[in-house]
Design a protein around this motif. Sequence first.
Motif, mmCIF file in Angstrom:
data_model
loop_
_atom_site.group_PDB
_atom_site.id
_atom_site.type_symbol
_atom_site.label_atom_id
_atom_site.label_comp_id
_atom_site.label_asym_id
_atom_site.label_seq_id
_atom_site.Cartn_x
_atom_site.Cartn_y
_atom_site.Cartn_z
ATOM 1 N N UNK A 1 0.815 -1.223 0.000
ATOM 2 C CA UNK A 1 0.000 0.000 0.000
ATOM 3 C C UNK A 1 0.844 1.266 0.000
ATOM 4 N N UNK A 2 1.967 1.228 0.701
ATOM 5 C CA UNK A 2 2.799 2.429 0.766
ATOM 6 C C UNK A 2 3.379 2.767 -0.604
ATOM 7 N N UNK A 3 3.764 1.756 -1.381
ATOM 8 C CA UNK A 3 4.309 2.009 -2.717
ATOM 9 C C UNK A 3 3.249 2.586 -3.643
ATOM 10 N N UNK A 4 2.062 1.994 -3.637
ATOM 11 C CA UNK A 4 0.984 2.494 -4.491
ATOM 12 C C UNK A 4 0.583 3.909 -4.059
ATOM 13 N N UNK A 5 0.589 4.164 -2.753
ATOM 14 C CA UNK A 5 0.291 5.515 -2.269
ATOM 15 C C UNK A 5 1.347 6.501 -2.756
ATOM 16 N N UNK A 6 2.612 6.088 -2.764
ATOM 17 C CA UNK A 6 3.677 6.954 -3.281
ATOM 18 C C UNK A 6 3.459 7.243 -4.762
ATOM 19 N N UNK A 7 3.065 6.221 -5.538
ATOM 20 C CA UNK A 7 2.759 6.432 -6.955
ATOM 21 C C UNK A 7 1.657 7.476 -7.120
ATOM 22 N N UNK A 8 0.574 7.290 -6.369
ATOM 23 C CA UNK A 8 -0.571 8.195 -6.484
ATOM 24 C C UNK A 8 -0.180 9.625 -6.103
ATOM 25 N N UNK A 9 0.630 9.766 -5.079
ATOM 26 C CA UNK A 9 1.038 11.097 -4.628
ATOM 27 C C UNK A 9 1.916 11.800 -5.668
ATOM 28 N N UNK A 10 2.841 11.084 -6.277
ATOM 29 C CA UNK A 10 3.716 11.704 -7.281
ATOM 30 C C UNK A 10 2.918 12.081 -8.527
ATOM 31 N N UNK A 11 1.985 11.210 -8.935
ATOM 32 C CA UNK A 11 1.121 11.555 -10.077
ATOM 33 C C UNK A 11 0.264 12.777 -9.743
ATOM 34 N N UNK A 12 -0.293 12.809 -8.537
ATOM 35 C CA UNK A 12 -1.098 13.967 -8.119
ATOM 36 C C UNK A 12 -0.245 15.229 -8.077
ATOM 37 N N UNK A 13 0.989 15.111 -7.596
ATOM 38 C CA UNK A 13 1.877 16.267 -7.540
ATOM 39 C C UNK A 13 2.142 16.820 -8.934
ATOM 40 N N UNK A 14 2.356 15.925 -9.901
ATOM 41 C CA UNK A 14 2.598 16.365 -11.278
ATOM 42 C C UNK A 14 1.367 17.054 -11.859
ATOM 43 N N UNK A 15 0.192 16.460 -11.651
ATOM 44 C CA UNK A 15 -1.040 17.055 -12.188
ATOM 45 C C UNK A 15 -1.307 18.417 -11.557
ATOM 46 N N UNK A 16 -1.114 18.521 -10.253
ATOM 47 C CA UNK A 16 -1.339 19.793 -9.570
ATOM 48 C C UNK A 16 -0.311 20.845 -9.997
ATOM 49 N N UNK A 17 0.933 20.403 -10.249
ATOM 50 C CA UNK A 17 1.955 21.370 -10.685
ATOM 51 C C UNK A 17 1.601 21.944 -12.040
ATOM 52 N N UNK B 1 3.380 20.622 -3.984
ATOM 53 C CA UNK B 1 4.615 20.424 -3.225
ATOM 54 C C UNK B 1 4.405 19.445 -2.072
ATOM 55 N N UNK B 2 3.287 19.572 -1.386
ATOM 56 C CA UNK B 2 2.998 18.666 -0.260
ATOM 57 C C UNK B 2 2.860 17.229 -0.738
ATOM 58 N N UNK B 3 2.159 17.015 -1.856
ATOM 59 C CA UNK B 3 1.999 15.658 -2.394
ATOM 60 C C UNK B 3 3.345 15.085 -2.834
ATOM 61 N N UNK B 4 4.143 15.924 -3.454
ATOM 62 C CA UNK B 4 5.475 15.510 -3.925
ATOM 63 C C UNK B 4 6.351 15.064 -2.747
ATOM 64 N N UNK B 5 6.406 15.898 -1.712
ATOM 65 C CA UNK B 5 7.244 15.598 -0.543
ATOM 66 C C UNK B 5 6.767 14.319 0.138
ATOM 67 N N UNK B 6 5.464 14.163 0.298
ATOM 68 C CA UNK B 6 4.928 12.961 0.932
ATOM 69 C C UNK B 6 5.208 11.711 0.094
ATOM 70 N N UNK B 7 5.099 11.840 -1.218
ATOM 71 C CA UNK B 7 5.340 10.691 -2.086
ATOM 72 C C UNK B 7 6.759 10.165 -1.950
ATOM 73 N N UNK B 8 7.741 11.057 -2.005
ATOM 74 C CA UNK B 8 9.122 10.600 -1.907
ATOM 75 C C UNK B 8 9.492 10.247 -0.472
ATOM 76 N N UNK B 9 8.852 10.883 0.505
ATOM 77 C CA UNK B 9 9.071 10.484 1.898
ATOM 78 C C UNK B 9 8.571 9.065 2.146
ATOM 79 N N UNK B 10 7.458 8.700 1.535
ATOM 80 C CA UNK B 10 6.952 7.328 1.652
ATOM 81 C C UNK B 10 7.938 6.322 1.070
#
Length: 398
Positions: free
Chosen positions: A337-353, A371-380
């Motif tokens: 779940x953590x990996x898939x959540x990281x995927x979703x967060x990075x995709x969301x970060x790109x779309x929001x950017x 920025x928040x989604x990006x940081x959380x994605x790579x932190x995960x």
Amino acid sequence: MAILLEVEEPVPPTPPPPQWRAFLELGFRPLYLAGCLWAALSVLLWVYAPQALTGPLGGVAWHAHEMLWGFIATIAVGFLLTAGANWTGINPLHGKALGALTALWLLARVGYLVPDTAGFWLAACGETLFFATAAVALGRSIYQARSKRNYGIPVLILGLGAANVLYLHTVLQGDYALLLARFNLGLLCMAVIALLVARRVIPFFAMRAVAGLDIPMHTRSGQWQLGAGVLAIALLLADWMPGAGLALAATGVLTCWQLLAWRPWAVRRVPLLWILYVGYAALGIGLLVAAAHAAGWVPRLAWPAHVIGAAGFAVLIIGMVTRTALGHLGRPLRTDRSMVAAYALVIAAAALRLAALLPTAWAMGVLHASAAAWILGFALYLWRFFPLLIRPRFDQRS
């Protein structure tokens, strides 16, 4: 009464302890951690503490540089040093030499934050040595093994390092228009490397993971794709934008055509695969946006830079650093779940950017959400993989 049957719950195996030798065994271990950590920290600084960026390389020039050469190129070097060991049977860098390479990378990151020229020069020298050392080490193993299909890869790393030198030199000149052109050059050098690697590994990963899936490797179209990308680099250096735009368009069209031929619907239930497909698609679309920019149809460089960089490179990276790390660590090729959540967060970060580039009243809020989604994605990613990357493979512990 005698005990006829005793059932015990299985005890999870104890993980091996952290080990410097294991950490410096292959390039992906320190450089994946360094690159992903810097992806999170650099965006944290840029969005939430830009006043700290007071060195000669400051402001948006620092952000663009650190995203491309500090983060994306670092992951690429880590991947190529590791893949080079597989391609040739010779580990290009390990042990103290790999530790020294990582130290050069760290010197560059710290030096650019120092608010004086001495720090800038120290960082620039360290970073130049970083790319040159990686290219020489990889080239030595490739040429020693006579791995002819990989002869061009060290040259591409040298090209990426040379584009970095040109970018840094332009920073000192203070020519903003030329700085954008130098960044564009580095972005395209990185795109050619990403296309070359992704076209090889994505079909291979897909056919191994999905039973009965048979997809073409597109060797011939890949050669045309690589040629068009290199031609675009040459035309950008010659400052002939119409020709560069045509070459970029050809590269983008070939990329999208390859992706469709790889049967994307067949991998929809495999997160380790569909994340790579999404990144490759974004990279192809980004090249088409870059072609439109070269033709003057898209006035702002921010659009191709963020479609290629945030939606293309970053999404490919979060997929690659999980898939390849699992494989080289001897772990099951499955996401949690953590990996898939990281995927979703990075995709969301790109779309929001990308949404933040639109001229709306909510642009700043959307940028902060990105920025928040990006940081959380790579932190995960770091939370999940740091304990694995600093330890020996479970199947190799003594």
